[in-house]
Scaffold this active site. Structure first.
Site, PDB file in Angstrom:
ATOM      1  N   ASP A   6       0.722  -1.020  -0.154  1.00 12.17           N
ATOM      2  CA  ASP A   6       0.030   0.449   0.010  1.00 12.17           C
ATOM      3  C   ASP A   6       0.858   1.637   0.153  1.00 12.17           C
ATOM      4  O   ASP A   6       1.538   1.876   0.915  1.00 12.17           O
ATOM      5  CB  ASP A   6      -1.288  -0.043   0.612  1.00 12.17           C
ATOM      6  CG  ASP A   6      -1.506   1.345   1.158  1.00 12.17           C
ATOM      7  OD1 ASP A   6      -2.771   1.211   0.112  1.00 12.17           O
ATOM      8  OD2 ASP A   6      -1.724   2.434   2.390  1.00 12.17           O
ATOM      9  N   TYR A   8       4.273   9.478   1.116  1.00 12.12           N
ATOM     10  CA  TYR A   8       4.898   8.592   1.478  1.00 12.12           C
ATOM     11  C   TYR A   8       6.352   9.489   1.242  1.00 12.12           C
ATOM     12  O   TYR A   8       7.240   8.377   1.820  1.00 12.12           O
ATOM     13  CB  TYR A   8       4.419   7.560   1.912  1.00 12.12           C
ATOM     14  CG  TYR A   8       3.151   6.644   2.096  1.00 12.12           C
ATOM     15  CD1 TYR A   8       1.846   8.119   2.893  1.00 12.12           C
ATOM     16  CD2 TYR A   8       2.431   6.154   2.353  1.00 12.12           C
ATOM     17  CE1 TYR A   8       0.891   7.165   2.952  1.00 12.12           C
ATOM     18  CE2 TYR A   8       1.440   5.724   2.566  1.00 12.12           C
ATOM     19  CZ  TYR A   8       0.741   6.378   3.001  1.00 12.12           C
ATOM     20  OH  TYR A   8      -1.012   6.709   3.198  1.00 12.12           O
ATOM     21  N   HIS A  40      -7.178   9.951  -2.071  1.00 10.97           N
ATOM     22  CA  HIS A  40      -6.176  10.146  -0.628  1.00 10.97           C
ATOM     23  C   HIS A  40      -7.606  10.094   0.192  1.00 10.97           C
ATOM     24  O   HIS A  40      -7.980   9.857   0.934  1.00 10.97           O
ATOM     25  CB  HIS A  40      -4.655  10.060  -1.155  1.00 10.97           C
ATOM     26  CG  HIS A  40      -3.991   9.288   0.085  1.00 10.97           C
ATOM     27  ND1 HIS A  40      -2.792  10.205   0.379  1.00 10.97           N
ATOM     28  CD2 HIS A  40      -4.364   9.171   1.327  1.00 10.97           C
ATOM     29  CE1 HIS A  40      -2.060   9.288   1.129  1.00 10.97           C
ATOM     30  NE2 HIS A  40      -2.730   9.175   1.970  1.00 10.97           N
ATOM     31  N   LYS A  66      -2.203   5.930  -4.516  1.00 12.54           N
ATOM     32  CA  LYS A  66      -3.027   7.138  -4.734  1.00 12.54           C
ATOM     33  C   LYS A  66      -2.859   8.774  -4.998  1.00 12.54           C
ATOM     34  O   LYS A  66      -1.546   9.054  -4.709  1.00 12.54           O
ATOM     35  CB  LYS A  66      -2.940   7.337  -2.467  1.00 12.54           C
ATOM     36  CG  LYS A  66      -2.980   5.922  -1.596  1.00 12.54           C
ATOM     37  CD  LYS A  66      -3.565   5.743  -0.836  1.00 12.54           C
ATOM     38  CE  LYS A  66      -3.293   4.930  -0.017  1.00 12.54           C
ATOM     39  NZ  LYS A  66      -2.043   4.707   1.238  1.00 12.54           N
TER      40      LYS A  66
HETATM   41  N1  LIG Z   1      -5.761   6.232   3.377  1.00 12.72           N
HETATM   42  C1  LIG Z   1      -5.398   7.062   3.869  1.00 12.72           C
HETATM   43  O1  LIG Z   1      -5.499   7.998   4.516  1.00 12.72           O
HETATM   44  C2  LIG Z   1      -3.967   6.383   5.221  1.00 12.72           C
HETATM   45  C3  LIG Z   1      -3.885   6.216   6.552  1.00 12.72           C
HETATM   46  C4  LIG Z   1      -3.070   6.064   7.338  1.00 12.72           C
HETATM   47  C5  LIG Z   1      -2.409   5.240   6.734  1.00 12.72           C
HETATM   48  N2  LIG Z   1      -2.531   4.389   5.896  1.00 12.72           N
HETATM   49  C6  LIG Z   1      -2.275   3.369   4.998  1.00 12.72           C
HETATM   50  O2  LIG Z   1      -2.511   1.743   6.147  1.00 12.72           O
HETATM   51  C7  LIG Z   1      -1.008   1.420   6.734  1.00 12.72           C
HETATM   52  C8  LIG Z   1      -1.271   1.383   8.206  1.00 12.72           C
HETATM   53  O3  LIG Z   1      -1.716   2.169   8.927  1.00 12.72           O
HETATM   54  P1  LIG Z   1      -0.216   2.954   9.908  1.00 12.72           P
HETATM   55  O4  LIG Z   1       1.216   3.153   9.138  1.00 12.72           O
HETATM   56  O5  LIG Z   1      -0.884   4.288  10.584  1.00 12.72           O
HETATM   57  O6  LIG Z   1       0.026   2.086  11.145  1.00 12.72           O
HETATM   58  P2  LIG Z   1      -0.266   0.685  12.017  1.00 12.72           P
HETATM   59  O7  LIG Z   1      -0.308  -0.481  10.789  1.00 12.72           O
HETATM   60  O8  LIG Z   1      -2.276   0.257  12.617  1.00 12.72           O
HETATM   61  O9  LIG Z   1       0.965   0.295  13.109  1.00 12.72           O
HETATM   62  C9  LIG Z   1       2.028   0.806  12.712  1.00 12.72           C
HETATM   63  C10 LIG Z   1       2.685   0.771  13.908  1.00 12.72           C
HETATM   64  O10 LIG Z   1       2.375  -0.904  14.570  1.00 12.72           O
HETATM   65  C11 LIG Z   1       3.845  -1.718  14.869  1.00 12.72           C
HETATM   66  N3  LIG Z   1       4.611  -2.713  14.594  1.00 12.72           N
HETATM   67  C12 LIG Z   1       3.442  -3.170  13.320  1.00 12.72           C
HETATM   68  N4  LIG Z   1       3.586  -4.639  13.292  1.00 12.72           N
HETATM   69  C13 LIG Z   1       3.944  -5.123  14.706  1.00 12.72           C
HETATM   70  C14 LIG Z   1       3.469  -6.519  15.820  1.00 12.72           C
HETATM   71  N5  LIG Z   1       3.534  -7.464  15.090  1.00 12.72           N
HETATM   72  N6  LIG Z   1       3.974  -6.082  17.160  1.00 12.72           N
HETATM   73  C15 LIG Z   1       3.939  -4.728  17.658  1.00 12.72           C
HETATM   74  N7  LIG Z   1       3.944  -3.252  16.512  1.00 12.72           N
HETATM   75  C16 LIG Z   1       3.899  -3.471  15.659  1.00 12.72           C
HETATM   76  C17 LIG Z   1       5.457  -0.879  13.614  1.00 12.72           C
HETATM   77  O11 LIG Z   1       6.289  -1.032  13.942  1.00 12.72           O
HETATM   78  P3  LIG Z   1       7.218  -0.668  13.325  1.00 12.72           P
HETATM   79  O12 LIG Z   1       7.784  -0.510  12.278  1.00 12.72           O
HETATM   80  O13 LIG Z   1       8.466  -0.725  14.056  1.00 12.72           O
HETATM   81  O14 LIG Z   1       7.625  -2.600  13.114  1.00 12.72           O
HETATM   82  C18 LIG Z   1       4.479   0.722  13.762  1.00 12.72           C
HETATM   83  O15 LIG Z   1       4.887   1.808  14.838  1.00 12.72           O
HETATM   84  C19 LIG Z   1      -0.161   3.103   6.490  1.00 12.72           C
HETATM   85  O16 LIG Z   1       1.261   2.870   6.864  1.00 12.72           O
HETATM   86  C20 LIG Z   1      -0.550   3.319   5.107  1.00 12.72           C
HETATM   87  O17 LIG Z   1       0.276   2.592   4.266  1.00 12.72           O
HETATM   88  C21 LIG Z   1      -3.614   4.688   4.957  1.00 12.72           C
END
Ligand SMILES: NC(=O)c1ccc[n+]([C@@H]2O[C@H](COP(=O)([O-])OP(=O)(O)OC[C@H]3O[C@@H](n4cnc5c(N)ncnc54)[C@H](OP(=O)(O)O)[C@@H]3O)[C@@H](O)[C@H]2O)c1
Length: 321
Positions: A32, A37, A99, A66
């Site tokens: 994704d 980013y 987005h 996006k």
């Molecule tokens: N469309 C939109 O507007 C939008 C908005 C927000 C997000 N997104 C997409 O959704 C993706 C995910 O959301 P997010 O990045 O906000 O947050 P998330 O995936 O909910 O959380 C990421 C965090 O969780 C940690 N993590 C991952 N696996 C883990 C595990 N097994 N145990 C403990 N900690 C763990 C990661 O650590 P490490 O990185 O240190 O491993 C990081 O600190 C984004 O990267 C993006 O691609 C899209």
């Protein structure tokens, strides 16, 4: 679309190459991405070198990107897609998403003043959609969809689109379960992708709007700032002999959501994939359902500051923020 993808927001440029190569090696096929980013070129290098090394074929990958908020005018859509295709070193995307439904002037990436925004317009968003449809017909994109749309906006799009949206990507996790929106998408054959499925613990507090959450929500989440440290989740994970992250992911998959957790750590990447076969007992699922707090962490509130013409009410309406 593979139901578990890798999120790439906040992957630093210098770590992205190794993370993507390792993710492909351990079985991830869905990435994704987004130009905002600021890491698509490095991700493209990693993907291209894995393809050259015959670790994976392009047809086996699902690449999502996006359209950023400063390219909503129809004449800006194709150039924005072409930049992403060039950076990702591919000649098509599997999925291209709007987005946010918030529009900026073309020369502005992050608005700071009222005049940096284009006025809210449902009509403009429909014109952006028509421009995306043309790119599907040209074979540059396989599927198109939207992010951060409330149900009413998605309904409007469905009723006027000639190519219906294939995917809605929105925040969704234990504290924001999105039951109605999920049911609506499943009913209309729209893939529901849950972003921030682990609670986005690594995003800046200024983006994760915890400070402004109402007292009633704060108390129902035990005053916990990080979803992965939420005591009831830890207890249930111990009971299921898995980690809190795995419990959240196994639960999300059981609800027919597509999930895109971000993980820079190779251990996290593997741990998250290992959640895929987990089957949770019904009483664990029932308890998890009880922790819905309608708590939106990524509310888009930064787009509603500094005399912006956008408001949280316009973004989310009665879905709450
Ligand atoms: N469309 C939109 O507007 C939008 C908005 C927000 C997000 N997104 C997409 O959704 C993706 C995910 O959301 P997010 O990045 O906000 O947050 P998330 O995936 O909910 O959380 C990421 C965090 O969780 C940690 N993590 C991952 N696996 C883990 C595990 N097994 N145990 C403990 N900690 C763990 C990661 O650590 P490490 O990185 O240190 O491993 C990081 O600190 C984004 O990267 C993006 O691609 C899209």
């Amino acid at each position: 679309m593979p139901p578990l993808g890798l999120g790439t927001w906040k992957l630093a440029k210098k770590e992205s190459y190794a993370v993507i190569r390792d993710a492909i090696a351990c079985g991830y096929r869905h990435f994704d991405c987004a130009p905002i980013y600021k890491n698509e070129a490095v991700i493209g290098e990693a993907i291209s070198s894995a393809i050259t090394a015959k670790e994976v074929r392009r047809q086996e990958l699902w690449l999502t990107s996006k359209l950023w908020n400063n390219a909503h005018l129809p004449r800006h859509v194709r150039p924005a897609l072409e930049r992403t295709l060039k950076n990702l070193q591919t000649d098509y995307l599997d999925l291209f998403l709007i987005h946010w439904p918030v529009s900026f002037r073309q020369d502005i990436e992050h608005p700071k003043r009222a005049e940096h925004y284009l006025m809210p317009s449902e009509e403009r968003l429909l014109e952006t959609w028509s421009a995306l449809e043309k790119l599907v017909r040209k074979g540059l994109i396989r599927k198109i969809g939207v992010c951060n749309y409330k149900r009413e906006r998605l309904q409007r799009l469905l009723s006027s689109a000639s190519i219906p949206p294939a995917c809605l990507q929105v925040e969704c996790h234990l504290w924001l379960q999105q039951r109605e929106l999920l049911a609506y998408c499943l009913e209309h054959n729209i893939t529901f992708t849950a972003y921030s499925p682990l609670g986005s613990g690594d995003s800046a507090e200024s983006i994760r709007c915890l400070a402004s959450r109402p007292a009633s929500v704060a108390s129902s989440t035990d005053n916990c700032r990080n979803l992965l440290a939420f005591p009831p989740l830890i207890r249930l994970a111990e009971r299921c002999s898995c980690t809190p992250a795995q419990l959240l992911l196994a639960w999300g998959l059981s609800r027919n959501c597509t999930l895109i957790p971000k993980a820079a750590s190779p251990l996290h990447c593997r741990e998250n994939r290992a959640a895929m076969p987990l089957i949770l007992p019904q009483e664990v699922i029932a308890e998890l359902e009880g922790y819905d707090s309608n708590l939106r962490l990524i509310s888009g509130e930064p787009f509603c500051r500094s005399l912006s013409p956008y408001t949280l009410e316009w973004l989310w309406g009665d879905e709450g923020w």
